[in-house]
Write a protein that holds these residues in place. Structure first.
Motif, mmCIF file in Angstrom:
data_model
loop_
_atom_site.group_PDB
_atom_site.id
_atom_site.type_symbol
_atom_site.label_atom_id
_atom_site.label_comp_id
_atom_site.label_asym_id
_atom_site.label_seq_id
_atom_site.Cartn_x
_atom_site.Cartn_y
_atom_site.Cartn_z
ATOM 1 N N PHE A 164 2.277 90.643 11.333
ATOM 2 C CA PHE A 164 2.929 89.628 12.147
ATOM 3 C C PHE A 164 4.357 89.367 11.688
ATOM 4 O O PHE A 164 5.262 89.221 12.496
ATOM 5 C CB PHE A 164 2.113 88.332 12.113
ATOM 6 C CG PHE A 164 2.526 87.346 13.156
ATOM 7 C CD1 PHE A 164 2.259 87.582 14.487
ATOM 8 C CD2 PHE A 164 3.191 86.185 12.808
ATOM 9 C CE1 PHE A 164 2.631 86.674 15.461
ATOM 10 C CE2 PHE A 164 3.572 85.267 13.769
ATOM 11 C CZ PHE A 164 3.286 85.512 15.099
ATOM 12 N N GLY A 165 4.568 89.340 10.375
ATOM 13 C CA GLY A 165 5.901 89.059 9.847
ATOM 14 C C GLY A 165 6.899 90.160 10.152
ATOM 15 O O GLY A 165 7.911 89.937 10.824
ATOM 16 N N ALA A 166 6.617 91.372 9.669
ATOM 17 C CA ALA A 166 7.565 92.469 9.847
ATOM 18 C C ALA A 166 7.618 92.955 11.288
ATOM 19 O O ALA A 166 8.663 93.383 11.759
ATOM 20 C CB ALA A 166 7.208 93.629 8.915
ATOM 21 N N GLY A 167 6.492 92.887 11.989
ATOM 22 C CA GLY A 167 6.459 93.399 13.353
ATOM 23 C C GLY A 167 6.928 92.421 14.403
ATOM 24 O O GLY A 167 7.377 92.830 15.469
ATOM 25 N N VAL A 168 6.873 91.097 14.114
ATOM 26 C CA VAL A 168 7.208 90.109 15.137
ATOM 27 C C VAL A 168 8.260 89.112 14.630
ATOM 28 O O VAL A 168 9.347 88.999 15.203
ATOM 29 C CB VAL A 168 5.935 89.356 15.605
ATOM 30 C CG1 VAL A 168 6.284 88.280 16.599
ATOM 31 C CG2 VAL A 168 4.912 90.318 16.182
ATOM 32 N N LEU A 169 7.916 88.383 13.571
ATOM 33 C CA LEU A 169 8.794 87.292 13.115
ATOM 34 C C LEU A 169 10.146 87.772 12.594
ATOM 35 O O LEU A 169 11.180 87.199 12.909
ATOM 36 C CB LEU A 169 8.098 86.469 12.029
ATOM 37 C CG LEU A 169 6.874 85.671 12.465
ATOM 38 C CD1 LEU A 169 6.259 84.964 11.275
ATOM 39 C CD2 LEU A 169 7.242 84.678 13.546
#
Length: 84
Positions: free
Chosen positions: A28-33
């Motif tokens: 979620f962090g590297a791919g979205v946020l």
């Protein structure tokens, strides 16, 4: 829960917590946020945020599987619940 089992389960839940944190940050962090910030870096001609969302997270997930298996084996041996 028996007194001897509490240490085993505490170690197991601690390992799972660490792995789930890494899983969340990568997926979620590297791919979205953080995708916009990471897109300034190129990897193989592709923006790093896009790469993590498409392929990088898969490599990290596979590494997490091997790490989990190794560490659970260590925890099992430490608490003498391993299989021979």
């Amino acid at each position: 829960m028996e007194k001897g089992n509490s240490g085993y389960w505490q170690a197991t839940l601690g390992l799972l917590t660490k792995i789930l944190i890494v899983w969340f940050v990568v997926s979620f962090g590297a791919g979205v946020l953080f995708a916009d910030a990471l897109n300034g870096i190129k990897l193989g001609g592709y923006p790093l945020g896009f790469w993590f969302a498409q392929q990088g997270s898969i490599y990290v997930f596979i590494a997490l599987i091997f790490y989990y298996a190794k560490k659970m084996g260590d925890i099992d041996r430490q608490f003498d619940v391993h299989e021979d």
